[in-house]
Design a protein around this motif. Structure first.
Motif, PDB file in Angstrom:
ATOM      1  N   GLU A   1       4.652  -3.937  -1.902  1.00 17.04           N
ATOM      2  CA  GLU A   1       4.654  -5.196  -1.502  1.00 17.04           C
ATOM      3  C   GLU A   1       3.054  -5.309  -0.616  1.00 17.04           C
ATOM      4  O   GLU A   1       2.825  -4.266   0.285  1.00 17.04           O
ATOM      5  CB  GLU A   1       5.689  -5.607  -0.620  1.00 17.04           C
ATOM      6  CG  GLU A   1       5.709  -6.947  -0.235  1.00 17.04           C
ATOM      7  CD  GLU A   1       6.969  -7.570   0.577  1.00 17.04           C
ATOM      8  OE1 GLU A   1       7.002  -6.911   1.599  1.00 17.04           O
ATOM      9  OE2 GLU A   1       7.735  -8.243   0.135  1.00 17.04           O
ATOM     10  N   GLU A   2       2.268  -6.185  -0.850  1.00 17.83           N
ATOM     11  CA  GLU A   2       1.143  -6.332   0.049  1.00 17.83           C
ATOM     12  C   GLU A   2       1.286  -6.732   1.381  1.00 17.83           C
ATOM     13  O   GLU A   2       2.059  -7.483   1.683  1.00 17.83           O
ATOM     14  CB  GLU A   2       0.155  -7.413  -0.788  1.00 17.83           C
ATOM     15  CG  GLU A   2      -1.471  -7.020  -0.406  1.00 17.83           C
ATOM     16  CD  GLU A   2      -2.254  -7.801  -1.454  1.00 17.83           C
ATOM     17  OE1 GLU A   2      -3.505  -7.444  -1.081  1.00 17.83           O
ATOM     18  OE2 GLU A   2      -1.484  -8.436  -2.218  1.00 17.83           O
ATOM     19  N   ASP A   3       0.244  -6.070   2.186  1.00 20.07           N
ATOM     20  CA  ASP A   3       0.106  -6.260   3.702  1.00 20.07           C
ATOM     21  C   ASP A   3       0.088  -7.788   3.988  1.00 20.07           C
ATOM     22  O   ASP A   3      -0.761  -8.613   3.063  1.00 20.07           O
ATOM     23  CB  ASP A   3      -0.889  -5.959   4.151  1.00 20.07           C
ATOM     24  CG  ASP A   3      -0.622  -4.276   4.581  1.00 20.07           C
ATOM     25  OD1 ASP A   3      -0.797  -3.551   3.373  1.00 20.07           O
ATOM     26  OD2 ASP A   3      -0.892  -3.735   5.666  1.00 20.07           O
ATOM     27  N   LEU A   4       0.943  -8.443   4.923  1.00 20.70           N
ATOM     28  CA  LEU A   4       0.871  -9.665   5.276  1.00 20.70           C
ATOM     29  C   LEU A   4      -0.562  -9.851   6.025  1.00 20.70           C
ATOM     30  O   LEU A   4      -1.437 -11.005   5.727  1.00 20.70           O
ATOM     31  CB  LEU A   4       1.704  -9.950   6.319  1.00 20.70           C
ATOM     32  CG  LEU A   4       1.693 -11.382   7.039  1.00 20.70           C
ATOM     33  CD1 LEU A   4       1.795 -12.597   5.823  1.00 20.70           C
ATOM     34  CD2 LEU A   4       2.719 -11.451   8.282  1.00 20.70           C
ATOM     35  N   GLY A   5      -1.146  -8.973   6.689  1.00 22.03           N
ATOM     36  CA  GLY A   5      -2.365  -9.225   7.240  1.00 22.03           C
ATOM     37  C   GLY A   5      -3.590  -9.213   6.206  1.00 22.03           C
ATOM     38  O   GLY A   5      -4.633 -10.137   6.503  1.00 22.03           O
ATOM     39  N   LEU A  41      -3.378 -10.458   3.084  1.00 26.96           N
ATOM     40  CA  LEU A  41      -3.007 -11.677   2.528  1.00 26.96           C
ATOM     41  C   LEU A  41      -3.656 -12.744   3.180  1.00 26.96           C
ATOM     42  O   LEU A  41      -4.325 -13.674   2.637  1.00 26.96           O
ATOM     43  CB  LEU A  41      -1.656 -11.930   1.939  1.00 26.96           C
ATOM     44  CG  LEU A  41      -0.997 -11.393   0.833  1.00 26.96           C
ATOM     45  CD1 LEU A  41       0.330 -11.459   0.673  1.00 26.96           C
ATOM     46  CD2 LEU A  41      -1.606 -11.855  -0.357  1.00 26.96           C
ATOM     47  N   VAL A  97      -1.908 -11.571  13.655  1.00 24.83           N
ATOM     48  CA  VAL A  97      -1.475 -10.126  12.925  1.00 24.83           C
ATOM     49  C   VAL A  97      -2.436  -8.888  13.280  1.00 24.83           C
ATOM     50  O   VAL A  97      -1.947  -7.861  13.526  1.00 24.83           O
ATOM     51  CB  VAL A  97      -1.262 -10.617  11.363  1.00 24.83           C
ATOM     52  CG1 VAL A  97      -1.120  -9.430  10.731  1.00 24.83           C
ATOM     53  CG2 VAL A  97      -0.188 -11.627  11.052  1.00 24.83           C
ATOM     54  N   GLU A 146       5.581  -6.687  10.921  1.00 26.10           N
ATOM     55  CA  GLU A 146       5.585  -7.962   9.986  1.00 26.10           C
ATOM     56  C   GLU A 146       7.048  -8.326   9.995  1.00 26.10           C
ATOM     57  O   GLU A 146       7.267  -9.444   9.945  1.00 26.10           O
ATOM     58  CB  GLU A 146       5.172  -7.481   8.525  1.00 26.10           C
ATOM     59  CG  GLU A 146       3.756  -7.279   8.504  1.00 26.10           C
ATOM     60  CD  GLU A 146       3.052  -6.896   7.027  1.00 26.10           C
ATOM     61  OE1 GLU A 146       4.228  -6.964   6.266  1.00 26.10           O
ATOM     62  OE2 GLU A 146       1.949  -6.542   6.716  1.00 26.10           O
TER      63      GLU A 146
END
Lengths: 138, 138
Positions: free
Chosen positions: A3-7, A9, B17, B111
């Motif tokens: 799963e890709e990093d929130l940051g 994205l 973030v 996260e």
DNA sequence: TATTGTTATACTCTATAACTATA
DNA sequence: TATAGTTATAGAGTATAACAATA
């Protein structure tokens, strides 16, 4: 794939939206920081420049040059506070309000285009999630 | 109050973030760009430094110094491509993989904390929306 | 001649420190 | 003395141009 990093994205999304905004603002002779400042003032005049700087997360020393430009373009005014002659009250001129409204409307149309695939409910959820995320008291 | 700008919300969320990530990365002696680079390499080695630079949206001339540091810290290796001796293949060392996994896991926990208020479905929708937004071919 | 990696250089953005005028 | 605004200066981050090695 993981799963890709929130940051990552968020950073890419921000870059994309800013890239889309820039030509719209160029068209109206507004810098990004100029637009941000007008947006803030469109809600309420600023009692002091210091308060204005912190409100938009900008350096107080850089604010000077930005205000100089916006004042020169007739979009904002600086007038001394009669109650404290050290302070300057910054407010939008009618032209400043018009310019901001034009920019906001062009940007809104662009946002609608970017979010064409999302339902109204999706957008409401997105706005709430981002508002929560950006609130550093949480 | 008028609906807030998507760009402003995204920019603030990103800043938030990143602010949360920085101490976690400091703890592991990684810069933000270092982490981004390790993340990219953890998926696949890079055939050329040029490809690596464009993949992470970084300047090719700045990449040199970044790779120098990471190589000095024993996290990546540069070896000449036998098929094209101009090119250097960049890959993670075992220590680089470990360091990246540690960083990713700390960031993932952060996260989860930030998104504690969102349901799993909310998160999936957020990820999809942001992935669409950040895709500039759309 | 074109491309990879590199170095040197210049430019932009941002932050720090010091100054002025008021309080 | 402390604060609002300002100026001057230094620093980080980034981009541009030029170079050596290889194709």
């Amino acid at each position: 794939m993981a799963e890709e990093d929130l940051g990552a994205l968020l950073a890419r999304s921000t870059r994309r939206v800013i890239a889309e905004e820039r030509p719209l603002l160029d068209e109206l002779d507004l810098s990004m920081w100029g637009y941000i400042l007008l947006s803030r003032l469109s809600r309420a005049p600023a009692e002091t420049q210091l308060a204005l700087a912190t409100a938009i997360n900008y350096d107080k020393t850089r604010l000077i040059g930005l205000l100089d430009e916006l004042e020169h373009d007739g979009l904002v005014t600086r007038r001394p506070d009669p109650k404290d002659r050290r302070a300057r009250i910054v407010s939008l001129t009618p032209e400043g309000e018009r310019r901001h409204a034009a920019a906001r409307s062009a940007i809104k149309a662009m946002e609608d285009r970017l979010l064409a695939g999302a339902s109204a409910a999706d957008r409401r959820r997105l706005w709430r999630l981002l508002a929560d995320l950006s609130d550093d008291s949480a």
